[in-house]
Motif scaffolding. Structure first.
Motif, PDB file in Angstrom:
ATOM      1  N   PRO A  12       0.831  -1.217   0.000  1.00  0.00           N
ATOM      2  CA  PRO A  12       0.000   0.000   0.000  1.00  0.00           C
ATOM      3  C   PRO A  12       0.863   1.264   0.000  1.00  0.00           C
ATOM      4  CG  PRO A  12      -0.762  -1.550   1.664  1.00  0.00           C
ATOM      5  CD  PRO A  12       0.533  -2.083   1.132  1.00  0.00           C
ATOM      6  N   LEU A  13       0.342   2.316  -0.627  1.00  0.00           N
ATOM      7  CA  LEU A  13       1.043   3.598  -0.630  1.00  0.00           C
ATOM      8  C   LEU A  13       1.144   4.183   0.774  1.00  0.00           C
ATOM      9  CD1 LEU A  13      -0.483   5.412  -3.733  1.00  0.00           C
ATOM     10  CD2 LEU A  13       1.835   4.542  -3.484  1.00  0.00           C
ATOM     11  N   LEU A  14       0.089   4.010   1.558  1.00  0.00           N
ATOM     12  CA  LEU A  14       0.003   4.612   2.892  1.00  0.00           C
ATOM     13  C   LEU A  14      -0.494   3.598   3.901  1.00  0.00           C
ATOM     14  CD1 LEU A  14      -1.791   7.823   1.692  1.00  0.00           C
ATOM     15  CD2 LEU A  14       0.550   7.749   2.548  1.00  0.00           C
ATOM     16  N   GLN A  15      -0.057   3.729   5.125  1.00  0.00           N
ATOM     17  CA  GLN A  15      -0.544   2.895   6.224  1.00  0.00           C
ATOM     18  C   GLN A  15      -1.305   3.790   7.200  1.00  0.00           C
ATOM     19  OE1 GLN A  15      -0.171  -0.427   6.372  1.00  0.00           O
ATOM     20  NE2 GLN A  15       1.038  -0.475   4.508  1.00  0.00           N
ATOM     21  N   VAL A  16      -2.360   4.437   6.715  1.00  0.00           N
ATOM     22  CA  VAL A  16      -3.146   5.375   7.522  1.00  0.00           C
ATOM     23  C   VAL A  16      -4.601   4.948   7.530  1.00  0.00           C
ATOM     24  CG1 VAL A  16      -1.611   7.326   7.052  1.00  0.00           C
ATOM     25  CG2 VAL A  16      -3.581   6.925   5.585  1.00  0.00           C
ATOM     26  N   ASP A  17      -5.352   5.537   8.429  1.00  0.00           N
ATOM     27  CA  ASP A  17      -6.790   5.297   8.495  1.00  0.00           C
ATOM     28  C   ASP A  17      -7.455   6.098   7.385  1.00  0.00           C
ATOM     29  OD1 ASP A  17      -9.356   4.681   9.186  1.00  0.00           O
ATOM     30  OD2 ASP A  17      -9.428   6.046  10.891  1.00  0.00           O
ATOM     31  N   GLY A  18      -7.657   5.472   6.256  1.00  0.00           N
ATOM     32  CA  GLY A  18      -8.288   6.149   5.131  1.00  0.00           C
ATOM     33  C   GLY A  18      -8.983   5.141   4.251  1.00  0.00           C
ATOM     34  N   GLY A  19      -9.981   5.602   3.574  1.00  0.00           N
ATOM     35  CA  GLY A  19     -10.737   4.723   2.704  1.00  0.00           C
ATOM     36  C   GLY A  19     -10.286   4.851   1.265  1.00  0.00           C
ATOM     37  N   HIS A  20     -11.211   4.579   0.366  1.00  0.00           N
ATOM     38  CA  HIS A  20     -10.892   4.627  -1.058  1.00  0.00           C
ATOM     39  C   HIS A  20     -10.376   6.014  -1.435  1.00  0.00           C
ATOM     40  CE1 HIS A  20     -15.128   5.798  -0.665  1.00  0.00           C
ATOM     41  NE2 HIS A  20     -14.842   6.663  -1.610  1.00  0.00           N
TER      42      HIS A  20
END
Length: 69
Positions: A12-20
């Motif tokens: 994944p590009l980011l390991q944050v709390d985010g959706g689509h």
């Protein structure tokens, strides 16, 4: 429509709390990624992205643009 491969599964590009997310270009041409946050926070998270030809690279988070200040 079928997209020819072969394909490589990248982390994944980011390991944050985010959706689509959605990629877009700013008026000055900067590639941006917008992710929605959890349902309790109506603001998106915005990141500068670079396309290096065969993958996307996150440059930095743009908290100055996300409206949650």
């Amino acid at each position: 429509c079928e997209l020819p491969g072969p394909w490589e599964q990248l982390p994944p590009l980011l390991q944050v709390d985010g959706g689509h997310g959605m990629l877009l270009r700013s008026f000055d041409g900067q590639l941006l990624l917008v992710l929605h946050r959890t349902n309790t926070n109506p603001y998106g998270k915005i990141y500068e992205i670079e396309d290096d030809g065969d993958r996307l690279v996150v440059l930095r988070e743009r908290v100055d643009l996300d409206g949650a200040q």
